[in-house]
Scaffold this active site. Structure first.
Site, mmCIF file in Angstrom:
data_model
loop_
_atom_site.group_PDB
_atom_site.id
_atom_site.type_symbol
_atom_site.label_atom_id
_atom_site.label_comp_id
_atom_site.label_asym_id
_atom_site.label_seq_id
_atom_site.Cartn_x
_atom_site.Cartn_y
_atom_site.Cartn_z
ATOM 1 N N ARG A 137 0.812 -1.157 0.078
ATOM 2 C CA ARG A 137 0.013 -0.145 -0.185
ATOM 3 C C ARG A 137 0.879 1.358 -0.053
ATOM 4 O O ARG A 137 0.512 2.149 -0.657
ATOM 5 C CB ARG A 137 -0.970 -0.003 1.097
ATOM 6 C CG ARG A 137 -1.581 1.214 1.600
ATOM 7 C CD ARG A 137 -2.752 1.092 2.581
ATOM 8 N NE ARG A 137 -3.700 0.161 2.068
ATOM 9 C CZ ARG A 137 -4.083 -0.553 2.909
ATOM 10 N NH1 ARG A 137 -3.954 -0.630 4.362
ATOM 11 N NH2 ARG A 137 -5.077 -1.798 2.691
ATOM 12 N N TYR A 138 1.985 1.190 0.774
ATOM 13 C CA TYR A 138 2.833 2.393 0.800
ATOM 14 C C TYR A 138 4.080 2.048 -0.261
ATOM 15 O O TYR A 138 4.275 0.946 -0.368
ATOM 16 C CB TYR A 138 3.194 2.659 2.403
ATOM 17 C CG TYR A 138 2.369 2.837 3.389
ATOM 18 C CD1 TYR A 138 1.642 4.069 3.380
ATOM 19 C CD2 TYR A 138 1.909 1.846 4.140
ATOM 20 C CE1 TYR A 138 0.715 4.388 4.218
ATOM 21 C CE2 TYR A 138 0.799 2.153 5.237
ATOM 22 C CZ TYR A 138 0.297 3.218 5.413
ATOM 23 O OH TYR A 138 -0.537 3.575 6.233
ATOM 24 N N ARG A 141 7.215 0.227 1.780
ATOM 25 C CA ARG A 141 7.037 -1.145 2.569
ATOM 26 C C ARG A 141 6.001 -1.888 2.438
ATOM 27 O O ARG A 141 5.073 -1.538 1.648
ATOM 28 C CB ARG A 141 6.928 -0.488 4.110
ATOM 29 C CG ARG A 141 5.936 0.691 4.317
ATOM 30 C CD ARG A 141 6.489 1.619 5.504
ATOM 31 N NE ARG A 141 5.419 2.230 6.028
ATOM 32 C CZ ARG A 141 4.982 3.228 5.409
ATOM 33 N NH1 ARG A 141 5.509 3.989 4.364
ATOM 34 N NH2 ARG A 141 3.932 4.064 6.125
ATOM 35 N N CYS A 150 -3.204 -18.108 14.507
ATOM 36 C CA CYS A 150 -3.247 -17.048 15.570
ATOM 37 C C CYS A 150 -3.082 -18.031 16.858
ATOM 38 O O CYS A 150 -3.995 -18.988 16.971
ATOM 39 C CB CYS A 150 -4.402 -16.012 15.716
ATOM 40 S SG CYS A 150 -3.590 -14.717 14.919
ATOM 41 N N CYS A 157 -10.953 -9.105 15.046
ATOM 42 C CA CYS A 157 -9.871 -8.848 14.212
ATOM 43 C C CYS A 157 -10.080 -8.450 12.799
ATOM 44 O O CYS A 157 -11.271 -8.611 11.998
ATOM 45 C CB CYS A 157 -9.543 -10.519 13.986
ATOM 46 S SG CYS A 157 -8.227 -10.787 13.024
ATOM 47 N N ARG A 159 -8.474 -9.016 10.110
ATOM 48 C CA ARG A 159 -8.347 -10.181 9.306
ATOM 49 C C ARG A 159 -9.006 -11.294 9.386
ATOM 50 O O ARG A 159 -8.669 -12.614 9.181
ATOM 51 C CB ARG A 159 -6.993 -10.375 9.137
ATOM 52 C CG ARG A 159 -5.923 -8.992 8.830
ATOM 53 C CD ARG A 159 -4.813 -9.359 7.876
ATOM 54 N NE ARG A 159 -4.462 -8.151 7.740
ATOM 55 C CZ ARG A 159 -3.613 -7.485 8.712
ATOM 56 N NH1 ARG A 159 -2.909 -8.158 9.750
ATOM 57 N NH2 ARG A 159 -2.837 -6.260 8.415
ATOM 58 N N ASP A 320 -11.389 -0.907 13.498
ATOM 59 C CA ASP A 320 -11.693 -1.001 12.024
ATOM 60 C C ASP A 320 -13.363 -1.447 11.950
ATOM 61 O O ASP A 320 -13.653 -2.425 12.624
ATOM 62 C CB ASP A 320 -10.856 -1.951 11.017
ATOM 63 C CG ASP A 320 -9.532 -1.478 10.891
ATOM 64 O OD1 ASP A 320 -8.971 -0.316 10.726
ATOM 65 O OD2 ASP A 320 -8.548 -2.503 11.078
ATOM 66 N N ASP A 357 -7.227 3.644 10.178
ATOM 67 C CA ASP A 357 -6.797 2.980 8.944
ATOM 68 C C ASP A 357 -7.908 3.202 8.109
ATOM 69 O O ASP A 357 -9.063 2.746 8.214
ATOM 70 C CB ASP A 357 -6.547 1.646 9.241
ATOM 71 C CG ASP A 357 -5.108 1.051 8.419
ATOM 72 O OD1 ASP A 357 -4.988 1.369 7.259
ATOM 73 O OD2 ASP A 357 -4.595 0.229 8.879
ATOM 74 N N LYS A 364 -2.773 4.372 7.070
ATOM 75 C CA LYS A 364 -3.042 5.055 8.408
ATOM 76 C C LYS A 364 -3.148 6.635 8.603
ATOM 77 O O LYS A 364 -2.332 7.081 7.923
ATOM 78 C CB LYS A 364 -2.265 4.562 9.554
ATOM 79 C CG LYS A 364 -2.160 3.123 9.764
ATOM 80 C CD LYS A 364 -1.113 2.523 10.443
ATOM 81 C CE LYS A 364 -1.188 0.904 10.521
ATOM 82 N NZ LYS A 364 -0.483 0.320 9.298
HETATM 83 C C1 LIG Z 1 0.312 -0.681 9.132
HETATM 84 C C2 LIG Z 1 0.795 -0.750 7.697
HETATM 85 C C3 LIG Z 1 1.892 -0.708 7.496
HETATM 86 C C4 LIG Z 1 3.064 0.040 8.367
HETATM 87 O O1 LIG Z 1 2.713 1.166 8.515
HETATM 88 P P1 LIG Z 1 3.687 2.130 9.357
HETATM 89 O O2 LIG Z 1 3.162 3.336 9.734
HETATM 90 O O3 LIG Z 1 5.142 2.046 8.798
HETATM 91 O O4 LIG Z 1 3.825 1.468 11.064
HETATM 92 C C5 LIG Z 1 2.574 -1.199 6.065
HETATM 93 N N1 LIG Z 1 1.649 -1.674 5.138
HETATM 94 C C6 LIG Z 1 0.331 -1.796 5.527
HETATM 95 C C7 LIG Z 1 -0.835 -2.428 4.519
HETATM 96 C C8 LIG Z 1 -0.179 -1.620 6.975
HETATM 97 O O5 LIG Z 1 -1.333 -1.721 7.256
#
Ligand SMILES: *Cc1c(COP(=O)(O)O)cnc(C)c1O
Length: 409
Positions: A137-138, A141, A150, A157, A159, A320, A357, A364
């Site tokens: 998404r980002y 990362r 789990c 949850c 997920r 969520d 989120d 987020k």
């Molecule tokens: C929370 C999350 C992250 C990590 O976010 P940070 O703000 O760096 O902790 C990365 N990818 C997804 C899809 C997330 O939900």
């Protein structure tokens, strides 16, 4: 790897017994409900997983269930099973259905209510999946969903569609890991990998070592972290052999799911200490839950408890809008009120970021109390934690214009 079923990822192996402390709650509970188990068994994480409380009959042996709980357990149909480690069950009130930790794990009828705005995948994670089990998404990362297993199943949850007994679209296998690793390898902008699931610390040491080793072998992956609830609900999983393995993969960080100060037992203290002593920076993540942890006092006690255990409060999440979560969700103001009750009133390190989120995959989004009151000529007007207004000279700026009482003196 066949952990798409709700069973421990690996069959128990013969191991050297490690010592782990036994708190008062555990001791009394074990004596009453698991009298045949030895201390060595109770403090063995695999014993805890094998003896999880999963059926109505097992619940009724321990808890005085309300009619609502009993019915909700019997009619459960979705993928999210009931699962509570005996260790964690020992912290719950056996008679009171309104007990905080009990409410997070024993279903009630409201779980079957669908209200407007709810969805099975509110964050649109499936849409953002680059390959199955990898959410990109980002830009820099990824979220790596490493297992569907789990040790305990939280009723709220995010997920729930894919953990526990989920099948169909959600399978977790070595070939899925391979595809995710290949994707990360092929995308050099990915410098941060967040291993989550399911819970990555339910994966056996040797497999997790393998996965971390594969990630570490990718040149552009700088930062690796695990998101886990295990140190809180299955603290005996934090064995010396686990921490010895984890520290080979530094820099490795861990975000620990924590819900309530009642979770901070002697066992949890030991588990967090072992991780911190292994040089792993620890952060917390907490879901804001109605009637469970939605007060400044509860949050402050928890954040202080975390600091004393070398855990930096990281995120406080607005719950969520997962299907059947209305009874867990607070108004958004509640989270802001909690941050306002912490910031300035206690150690800055104890204040997490409150985030939503964003449904639909926006990521987020942080929310803060309003500290910027407005502008008065060359000054920015600011409100401090006590509610007093202060001025900061900002002659070249425009910050705060059009906001609040611009003519306040
Ligand atoms: C929370 C999350 C992250 C990590 O976010 P940070 O703000 O760096 O902790 C990365 N990818 C997804 C899809 C997330 O939900």
């Amino acid at each position: 790897m066949a952990d798409n079923t709700d069973a421990p990822p690996l069959r128990p192996k013969r191991r050297r017994v490690e010592r782990f402390p036994l708190g008062e709650a555990s001791r009394a509970f074990k004596k009453r409900f698991f009298a045949d188990a030895s201390v060595a068994e109770w403090t063995d994480w695999r014993w805890q997983l094998r003896n999880r409380i999963r059926s109505l009959a097992q619940l009724e042996r321990i808890f005085v269930l309300s009619e609502d709980e009993r019915e909700a357990v019997s009619r459960r149909t979705g993928s999210l099973p009931v699962g509570i480690t005996p260790y964690y069950a020992a912290l719950m009130d056996r008679e009171d259905p309104s007990d905080a930790l009990r409410r997070t794990h024993i279903p009630v009828g409201q779980e079957y209510l669908r209200t407007p705005g709810e969805a099975d995948d509110p964050l649109g994670e499936d849409h953002d999946s680059a390959v199955p089990g990898l959410v990109h998404r980002y830009p820099d990362r990824v979220l790596f969903l490493s297992t569907g297993f789990c040790s305990t199943y939280c009723r709220y949850c995010t997920r729930s569609r894919m953990v526990g007994e989920a099948g169909g679209d959600y399978q977790f296998s070595v070939s899925q890991w391979d595809r995710a690793l290949a994707y990360i390898e092929a995308n050099p902008q990915i410098r941060d990998v967040l291993l989550s699931g399911g819970d990555p610390l339910t994966i056996a040491d040797d497999k997790l070592d393998y996965l971390l080793g594969r990630l570490r072998a990718i040149k552009h992956v700088e930062f690796i972290r695990l998101g886990t609830k295990v140190p809180t609900v299955l603290p005996m999983r934090i064995t010396k052999s686990l921490t010895k393995m984890l520290r080979k993969h530094h820099p490795l960080w861990i975000s620990i799911h924590v819900t309530h100060p009642a979770e901070l037992t002697p066992e949890v203290t030991e588990a967090y200490a072992r991780l911190a002593d292994a040089g792993i920076p620890l952060g917390s993540q907490t879901v804001l839950l109605k009637g469970i942890n939605d007060s400044v006092d509860t949050m402050k006690r928890m954040m202080h408890g975390l600091l004393m255990r070398r855990v930096k409060p990281y995120y406080l999440y607005q719950c969520d809008p997962i299907t059947g979560s209305a009874h867990f969700r607070t108004p958004v103001e509640k989270g802001i009120e909690i941050i306002q009750g912490l910031r300035g009133h206690t150690t800055g390190y104890a204040v997490p970021s409150f985030v939503i989120d964003a449904p639909g995959g926006g990521g987020k989004i942080p929310l803060l109390p309003e500290y910027l009151v407005g502008r008065d000529g060359d000054d920015v007007l600011l409100r401090n934690f006590e509610g007093n207004i202060y001025r900061y000279p900002d002659p070249d700026g425009n910050f705060g214009a059009g906001k609040g009482p611009g003519t306040a003196s």
